[in-house]
Enzyme design. Structure first.
Site, PDB file in Angstrom:
ATOM      1  N   SER A 126     -17.267 -13.994  -6.075  1.00  0.00           N
ATOM      2  CA  SER A 126     -17.137 -13.994  -7.539  1.00  0.00           C
ATOM      3  C   SER A 126     -16.523 -15.293  -8.036  1.00  0.00           C
ATOM      4  O   SER A 126     -15.702 -15.912  -7.350  1.00  0.00           O
ATOM      5  CB  SER A 126     -16.246 -12.816  -7.948  1.00  0.00           C
ATOM      6  OG  SER A 126     -15.835 -12.931  -9.288  1.00  0.00           O
ATOM      7  N   TYR A 151      -8.315  -7.168  -7.407  1.00  0.00           N
ATOM      8  CA  TYR A 151      -9.763  -7.300  -7.175  1.00  0.00           C
ATOM      9  C   TYR A 151     -10.110  -8.751  -6.833  1.00  0.00           C
ATOM     10  O   TYR A 151     -10.773  -9.037  -5.838  1.00  0.00           O
ATOM     11  CB  TYR A 151     -10.568  -6.847  -8.401  1.00  0.00           C
ATOM     12  CG  TYR A 151     -11.978  -7.376  -8.377  1.00  0.00           C
ATOM     13  CD1 TYR A 151     -12.916  -6.871  -7.475  1.00  0.00           C
ATOM     14  CD2 TYR A 151     -12.382  -8.428  -9.213  1.00  0.00           C
ATOM     15  CE1 TYR A 151     -14.211  -7.383  -7.415  1.00  0.00           C
ATOM     16  CE2 TYR A 151     -13.666  -8.939  -9.160  1.00  0.00           C
ATOM     17  CZ  TYR A 151     -14.569  -8.421  -8.258  1.00  0.00           C
ATOM     18  OH  TYR A 151     -15.842  -8.936  -8.195  1.00  0.00           O
ATOM     19  N   LYS A 155     -11.576 -10.821  -3.157  1.00  0.00           N
ATOM     20  CA  LYS A 155     -12.685 -11.770  -2.984  1.00  0.00           C
ATOM     21  C   LYS A 155     -12.194 -13.040  -2.287  1.00  0.00           C
ATOM     22  O   LYS A 155     -12.872 -13.594  -1.415  1.00  0.00           O
ATOM     23  CB  LYS A 155     -13.336 -12.101  -4.332  1.00  0.00           C
ATOM     24  CG  LYS A 155     -14.079 -10.927  -4.959  1.00  0.00           C
ATOM     25  CD  LYS A 155     -15.176 -10.394  -4.039  1.00  0.00           C
ATOM     26  CE  LYS A 155     -15.940  -9.233  -4.627  1.00  0.00           C
ATOM     27  NZ  LYS A 155     -16.874  -8.623  -3.664  1.00  0.00           N
TER      28      LYS A 155
END
Length: 340
Positions: A126, A151, A155
């Site tokens: 991302s 979150y 990544k």
């Protein structure tokens, strides 16, 4: 053709990627735990491609189930790994859930790939890894900033785990694809975005508001240093994004990669503000959207859009579909879903 595992293959980006893989002749097997997707997506994939992919309902957090899967499918040549929890707000409230689901599952899959004579691995990453970038557009060389959420941190950690593994496992080749903002639906309107509960992303909130499921869209802040005061993002059609995964996979399978760990930005290279996205929706749908400006939302960055030169030049991939086309497909999908 080679057998490819797609984890989270019934999700939004996963299902569109399965379609493109099958259109290119790959044999696809999907793993999905159905926690954030629907088994009916298999029907949509079959309707579009004329072929039903193999499907196994597995919770990738169960290590023994992952090991047994790779025993049954010892001929897997590559993995595209989408399966992950992805709501930023939820990750702040439930960090351990995110670290368990997004990190342990990645480790279990890489442990199995390490045993294979050779394996290609595509990681769903991302642009959140860049945070508020110092320079725009954002290149792959931009520094990875401290994550704004658990979150985002998963990544970053995920990329580090893959990179460390590739250093010591020469039979593993990997590419991390850093997405900007995927939107839209397949032109057949057989598959699209199916958020569970209140949407976390702008476009499904727009379409749900337009169809009457939500009362109004909140635009978080109109006092940012941008042309119209609203935040700017790089919105990429999900079909363009899906095609990039097929190209990246082919690069690894054909040994065209320059290193056994590479990163690519996937975006359009153009930023669109929240109000520009609203206007695009109104243009293609002919509907006036009910929205209001509210205060800024904590954690929102001002502007993010990709420098796509590396993906264009190295992968030979470019986006083909416009913001208007993406918004129209998203609207048609919303209408179809509500008509059921």
């Amino acid at each position: 053709m080679d057998k490819i595992l797609v984890t989270g293959g019934l999700g939004f980006i996963g299902s569109h990627t399965v379609v493109e893989l099958q259109n290119e002749g790959y044999e696809v097997v999907i793993i999905d735990d159905l926690s954030n997707s629907s088994i009916k997506v298999l029907d949509g994939i079959e309707t579009i491609t004329g072929k039903r992919p193999l499907f196994e309902q597995i919770d990738l957090k169960e290590k023994i189930d992952v090991e047994n899967f790779f025993v049954r499918h010892a001929d897997i040549k590559g993995v595209i790994h989408f399966a992950a929890s992805k709501a930023v707000g939820e990750s702040v409230k439930e960090p351990l859930l995110y670290y368990e689901n997004n990190i342990s599952t990645l480790v279990y899959i890489l442990k199995e790939l390490k045993k294979l004579p050779s394996a290609a691995f595509i990681f769903s990453s991302s642009c959140t890894v860049y945070g508020q970038a110092d320079e725009l557009p954002i290149t792959e060389n931009a520094p990875v900033k401290k994550a704004e959420s658990p979150y985002g941190n998963t990544k970053q950690i995920g990329e580090e785990i893959i990179q460390d593994t590739c250093k010591v496992v020469p039979t593993l080749k990997a590419i991390a694809l850093r997405y900007f903002n995927p939107i839209g639906a397949h032109e057949s309107v057989e598959i699209g975005e199916l958020p569970i509960g209140v949407p976390q992303n702008l476009v499904p909130f727009i379409t749900q508001t337009a169809i009457g499921l939500r009362e109004e869209l909140s635009v978080f802040g109109d006092d940012y240093p941008t042309p119209d005061g609203t935040c700017i993002r790089d919105y990429i059609h999900v079909v363009d994004l899906a095609k990039a995964h097929v190209v990246a996979l082919g690069r690894l399978l054909q040994n065209k990669n320059k290193a056994n760990y590479e990163t690519f930005n996937l975006g359009t290279g153009k930023g669109s503000s929240v109000l520009e996205v609203v206007q695009a929706f109104e243009r293609v749908s002919g509907k006036k959207l009910n929205y209001k400006i509210v205060g800024r939302r904590e954690g929102d960055i001002i502007s993010a859009y990709a420098d796509t030169n590396k993906a264009n030049d190295e992968l030979g991939w470019k986006t083909e579909l416009s913001l208007d086309e993406a918004m129209l497909s998203a609207w048609k999908w919303e209408q179809k879903v509500r008509a059921k």
